[in-house]
Design an enzyme around this catalytic site. Structure first.
Site, PDB file in Angstrom:
ATOM      1  N   HIS A  87       0.834  -1.210   0.000  1.00 44.71           N
ATOM      2  CA  HIS A  87       0.000   0.000   0.000  1.00 44.71           C
ATOM      3  C   HIS A  87       0.867   1.257   0.000  1.00 44.71           C
ATOM      4  O   HIS A  87       0.632   2.175  -0.798  1.00 44.71           O
ATOM      5  CB  HIS A  87      -0.943   0.037   1.202  1.00 44.71           C
ATOM      6  N   GLU A  88       1.826   1.307   0.896  1.00 46.00           N
ATOM      7  CA  GLU A  88       2.652   2.505   1.054  1.00 46.00           C
ATOM      8  C   GLU A  88       3.408   2.872  -0.227  1.00 46.00           C
ATOM      9  O   GLU A  88       3.674   4.047  -0.458  1.00 46.00           O
ATOM     10  CB  GLU A  88       3.652   2.316   2.203  1.00 46.00           C
TER      11      GLU A  88
END
Length: 197
Positions: A71-72
């Site tokens: 996600h990051e």
């Protein structure tokens, strides 16, 4: 067979069942579907090496780590924060005490460590001078190691037990809130399925 031997056998058997082997490029691509195809083999190797060194080694730990890092970094597509970093200027809590530190120590790596203090601490732990060479943190081979450093300095393995409640704690400790929760949760569910946790 004595009770002690039976107990030892059960502990070893449990450890073998819970522990995961390295994530293959195919598994990584199945979890993070937008990871660059030309880079997935190298990324899987760098990630596996960093996780091995950092004792992220159970199926649930690996699934949680991949979901959060995925996600990051937008499925490992960006290793540098989009913003200029000027918002971090003068942030003493990040160790940004010299003019220009905000931009110089903006988020880098798949978890995007931020601030002079984090660059210094991560670099010291890894034996790499990140404080004087911050751009090294955006190189995948170093970036995955900084992500594992971040993960371990926040004791996130203890929450990586495949439960949603504890995964939410990991999200909050990484993000400070729940930004991107739906995407993080979807990646976690997919990682557990692909890795058969």
């Amino acid at each position: 067979m004595s009770k002690t031997l039976i107990s030892l056998f059960l502990v070893i058997a449990f450890a073998l069942v819970v522990a995961c082997v390295d994530v293959t490029p195919e598994e990584l691509k199945a979890i993070l579907t937008n990871v660059p195809k030309a880079k997935v083999t190298n990324y899987a190797q760098y990630m596996n090496d960093a996780m091995d060194e950092g004792d992220i080694d159970t199926c649930c730990e690996i699934a949680a780590f991949i979901a959060q890092v995925g996600h990051e970094s937008g499925d490992l597509n960006w290793f540098v924060e989009f913003a200029s970093g000027s918002a971090y200027e003068g942030r003493k809590d990040l160790g940004n005490t010299v003019k220009g530190d905000g931009v110089r120590y903006k988020g880098r790596g798949p978890i995007q460590i931020t601030g002079r203090a984090n660059y210094r601490a991560a670099g010291k732990a890894l034996g790499v001078d990140l404080e004087n060479n911050p751009l090294l943190a955006q190189e995948p081979v170093i970036g995955f190691k900084t992500a594992v450093w971040f993960w371990n300095t926040r004791s996130l393995n203890k929450y990586a037990d495949c439960s949603q409640a504890n995964f939410d704690i990991i999200t909050k400790r990484i993000n400070g809130g729940f930004n991107g929760k739906a995407d993080r949760d979807a990646k976690f569910a997919k990682a557990k399925k692909v890795l058969k946790c």
